[in-house]
Design a protein around this motif. Structure first.
Motif, PDB file in Angstrom:
ATOM      1  N   GLN A 176       0.832  -1.201   0.000  1.00 47.59           N
ATOM      2  CA  GLN A 176       0.000   0.000   0.000  1.00 47.59           C
ATOM      3  C   GLN A 176       0.871   1.257   0.000  1.00 47.59           C
ATOM      4  O   GLN A 176       0.582   2.233  -0.706  1.00 47.59           O
ATOM      5  N   MET A 177       1.936   1.250   0.792  1.00 53.80           N
ATOM      6  CA  MET A 177       2.820   2.406   0.844  1.00 53.80           C
ATOM      7  C   MET A 177       3.501   2.644  -0.494  1.00 53.80           C
ATOM      8  O   MET A 177       3.605   3.773  -0.971  1.00 53.80           O
ATOM      9  N   VAL A 178       3.968   1.564  -1.127  1.00 56.81           N
ATOM     10  CA  VAL A 178       4.637   1.685  -2.422  1.00 56.81           C
ATOM     11  C   VAL A 178       3.698   2.290  -3.457  1.00 56.81           C
ATOM     12  O   VAL A 178       4.099   3.090  -4.301  1.00 56.81           O
ATOM     13  N   ASN A 179       2.419   1.931  -3.348  1.00 57.67           N
ATOM     14  CA  ASN A 179       1.436   2.417  -4.315  1.00 57.67           C
ATOM     15  C   ASN A 179       0.860   3.778  -3.948  1.00 57.67           C
ATOM     16  O   ASN A 179      -0.081   4.250  -4.592  1.00 57.67           O
ATOM     17  N   GLY A 180       1.423   4.399  -2.924  1.00 60.82           N
ATOM     18  CA  GLY A 180       1.021   5.751  -2.571  1.00 60.82           C
ATOM     19  C   GLY A 180      -0.284   5.853  -1.819  1.00 60.82           C
ATOM     20  O   GLY A 180      -0.843   6.942  -1.682  1.00 60.82           O
ATOM     21  N   LEU A 189      -1.657   5.667   4.722  1.00 55.25           N
ATOM     22  CA  LEU A 189      -1.713   4.833   5.910  1.00 55.25           C
ATOM     23  C   LEU A 189      -1.558   5.734   7.124  1.00 55.25           C
ATOM     24  O   LEU A 189      -0.584   6.469   7.231  1.00 55.25           O
ATOM     25  N   SER A 190      -2.503   5.668   8.015  1.00 49.96           N
ATOM     26  CA  SER A 190      -2.386   6.442   9.248  1.00 49.96           C
ATOM     27  C   SER A 190      -1.213   5.924  10.064  1.00 49.96           C
ATOM     28  O   SER A 190      -0.819   4.761   9.948  1.00 49.96           O
ATOM     29  N   LEU A 191      -0.642   6.786  10.893  1.00 44.58           N
ATOM     30  CA  LEU A 191       0.395   6.371  11.824  1.00 44.58           C
ATOM     31  C   LEU A 191      -0.199   6.364  13.222  1.00 44.58           C
ATOM     32  O   LEU A 191      -0.797   7.350  13.653  1.00 44.58           O
ATOM     33  N   THR A 240       5.843   3.893  16.658  1.00 44.34           N
ATOM     34  CA  THR A 240       4.854   4.315  15.677  1.00 44.34           C
ATOM     35  C   THR A 240       4.785   3.295  14.550  1.00 44.34           C
ATOM     36  O   THR A 240       5.814   2.883  14.012  1.00 44.34           O
ATOM     37  N   ILE A 241       3.580   2.877  14.219  1.00 44.66           N
ATOM     38  CA  ILE A 241       3.400   1.907  13.141  1.00 44.66           C
ATOM     39  C   ILE A 241       2.400   2.445  12.121  1.00 44.66           C
ATOM     40  O   ILE A 241       1.539   3.252  12.451  1.00 44.66           O
ATOM     41  N   PRO A 242       2.493   1.990  10.860  1.00 47.45           N
ATOM     42  CA  PRO A 242       1.460   2.334   9.882  1.00 47.45           C
ATOM     43  C   PRO A 242       0.224   1.486  10.140  1.00 47.45           C
ATOM     44  O   PRO A 242       0.320   0.333  10.566  1.00 47.45           O
ATOM     45  N   ASP A 243      -0.935   2.044   9.884  1.00 47.49           N
ATOM     46  CA  ASP A 243      -2.187   1.331  10.092  1.00 47.49           C
ATOM     47  C   ASP A 243      -3.020   1.483   8.832  1.00 47.49           C
ATOM     48  O   ASP A 243      -2.819   2.404   8.055  1.00 47.49           O
ATOM     49  N   ASP A 244      -3.945   0.571   8.627  1.00 49.03           N
ATOM     50  CA  ASP A 244      -4.836   0.702   7.483  1.00 49.03           C
ATOM     51  C   ASP A 244      -5.536   2.058   7.527  1.00 49.03           C
ATOM     52  O   ASP A 244      -5.923   2.514   8.610  1.00 49.03           O
ATOM     53  N   GLY A 274      -4.953  14.697  11.802  1.00 52.55           N
ATOM     54  CA  GLY A 274      -5.998  14.624  12.819  1.00 52.55           C
ATOM     55  C   GLY A 274      -5.362  14.678  14.193  1.00 52.55           C
ATOM     56  O   GLY A 274      -4.153  14.895  14.329  1.00 52.55           O
ATOM     57  N   TYR A 275      -6.156  14.458  15.217  1.00 57.74           N
ATOM     58  CA  TYR A 275      -5.627  14.453  16.576  1.00 57.74           C
ATOM     59  C   TYR A 275      -4.956  13.111  16.821  1.00 57.74           C
ATOM     60  O   TYR A 275      -5.592  12.057  16.749  1.00 57.74           O
ATOM     61  N   ARG A 276      -3.640  13.158  17.088  1.00 56.30           N
ATOM     62  CA  ARG A 276      -2.823  11.960  17.244  1.00 56.30           C
ATOM     63  C   ARG A 276      -2.906  11.073  16.005  1.00 56.30           C
ATOM     64  O   ARG A 276      -2.809   9.846  16.091  1.00 56.30           O
ATOM     65  N   ASP A 277      -3.093  11.717  14.857  1.00 55.89           N
ATOM     66  CA  ASP A 277      -3.238  10.981  13.608  1.00 55.89           C
ATOM     67  C   ASP A 277      -2.319  11.611  12.564  1.00 55.89           C
ATOM     68  O   ASP A 277      -2.384  12.815  12.319  1.00 55.89           O
ATOM     69  N   TYR A 278      -1.471  10.784  11.966  1.00 59.26           N
ATOM     70  CA  TYR A 278      -0.493  11.254  10.990  1.00 59.26           C
ATOM     71  C   TYR A 278      -0.470  10.287   9.813  1.00 59.26           C
ATOM     72  O   TYR A 278      -0.884   9.130   9.927  1.00 59.26           O
ATOM     73  N   VAL A 279       0.035  10.747   8.678  1.00 59.38           N
ATOM     74  CA  VAL A 279       0.371   9.848   7.585  1.00 59.38           C
ATOM     75  C   VAL A 279       1.780  10.206   7.111  1.00 59.38           C
ATOM     76  O   VAL A 279       2.262  11.321   7.320  1.00 59.38           O
TER      77      VAL A 279
END
Length: 383
Positions: free
Chosen positions: A166-170, A173-175, A202-206, A370-375
């Motif tokens: 998913q990351m490779v395809n742009g 993904l939320s962090l 920190t991990i990527p999430d769907d 977002g709040y505590r939400d990153y990509v």
């Protein structure tokens, strides 16, 4: 920016080796020796291959930064991936080699920000990484150990591969923050489960929208902007903050109940407006004075226009001299996920007028969504 997705990669070649011979873990050189003596066969590489097989079609779009030998390079090369080796581990590798590689990776990340650290192991490996990794580096574990209590692992190796795909395809993904857990192996062998939290990474999430910002299943602009504003207020705290132009930054000023120059640049200190609609020279003077007194300075910017400009459109007051003075690490980029999705995978743009600075800014950056939400999203330069 490099056309390739920069991913750190590390494999604990002995992860899970104690499981098949009933040792209930693999922590420590003595346990590994005992497992091998009992006829255990290392299986971690097979788990990694399940994840990496999904990425083979994208081999030319990924740069793996890894240790030499069995800790990374051997497996990657066997599957047809090019490698950038930055660390030479001992043979056989030890926990200290994990520490050494992560330290080297942190140094590498100062020059080329990483999109992800992909690693394979168990809870012991996650603990070792957590103790050393730069907090700004997202991580994702390929489960290969006997003990997988930590939330930093994908549910299966294939799931890990899918998320990297998913990351490779742009895709966005939320962090999110996930706990690093481990149990006492000695007590576990005696039938006692004694788990302990060792930190978080920190991990990527769907891609998902936080429940509070949903409206009919879609982002509600008003609520999303309020969430972004709340996170930025926490991030700037009591620092001197340069507030760039644009409606997303304006939402932060609204939350602070401060007047805002929508098409200009304002200065906030101690969460109070101290100067409005500043010129490039005025901004530099304020920052220089604040830094001389030991105050931290931050810069809040958003995406301007449909092409994804962060610098160079509508905020020319943010000069190269100012950006260097504040420092790249003190730049806070904010945007809604819908805004990023509208770019259809195109990178954000840095066009400061200084080619060298544009290159320094380029790479994968955290965007507050977002709040505590990153990509993680790519930032590029016109060149």
């Amino acid at each position: 920016m490099s056309a390739k997705l920069p991913i750190g990669f590390m494999l604990n070649p002995f992860a899970g080796i104690g499981g098949s011979v009933a040792l209930k873990g693999s922590d420590g050189a003595d346990t590994v020796k005992l497992a091998l003596a009992k006829g255990a066969v290392p299986l971690a590489q097979q788990r990694v291959e399940q994840a990496l097989k999904l990425l083979q079609p994208y081999a030319e779009r990924i740069e793996f930064i890894c240790p030499a030998g069995a800790m990374g390079q051997d497996c990657l090369m066997a599957m047809g991936f090019e490698t950038n080796v930055i660390f030479q581990p001992k043979q056989p590798s030890l926990a200290s080699d994990t520490h050494g590689f992560i330290d080297a990776l942190n140094d590498y990340g100062q020059q080329q920000p990483l999109a992800l650290l992909l690693f394979a192991g168990g809870d012991g490996t996650a603990r070792d990484i957590c103790a050393h990794v730069n907090e700004n580096t997202p991580v994702l574990g390929i489960p290969a150990g006997c003990k997988i209590h930590s939330g930093v692992y994908a549910v299966t190796p294939i799931a890990a591969g899918r998320m990297v795909e998913q990351m490779v395809n742009g895709e966005l993904l939320s962090l999110v923050e996930a706990n690093v857990m481990d149990i006492d192996e000695a007590a576990f062998r005696d039938g006692v489960v004694r788990a302990k939290r060792y930190g978080e990474m920190t991990i990527p999430d769907d891609l998902r929208y936080v429940q509070s910002v949903k409206s009919g299943g879609k982002e509600s602009d008003e609520l999303v902007l309020a969430d972004i504003a709340a996170e930025v207020v926490d991030l700037i705290d009591d620092s001197l903050a340069i507030m760039g132009s644009g409606s997303t930054v304006a939402a932060v000023m609204e939350l602070l109940q401060l007047d805002n120059t929508l098409l200009g640049v304002d200065i906030v200190a101690q969460q109070e407006l101290i100067a409005a609609d500043q010129t490039a020279a005025e901004l530099i003077a304020h920052v220089t004075q604040a830094q001389a007194s030991g105050q931290v300075c931050k810069l809040v910017v958003t995406v301007i226009g449909g092409q994804g400009h962060v610098f160079g459109r509508g905020n020319q007051q943010l000069s190269p001299e100012l950006i260097r003075l504040i420092g790249i690490d003190n730049i806070i980029v904010v945007a809604t996920k819908s805004k990023l999705q509208s770019l259809q995978g195109r990178p954000l743009i840095a066009d400061t007028g200084d080619v060298e600075l544009d290159q320094q800014l380029s790479g994968y950056i955290r965007v507050v969504t977002g709040y505590r939400d990153y990509v993680m999203y790519p930032l590029s330069s016109p060149a």
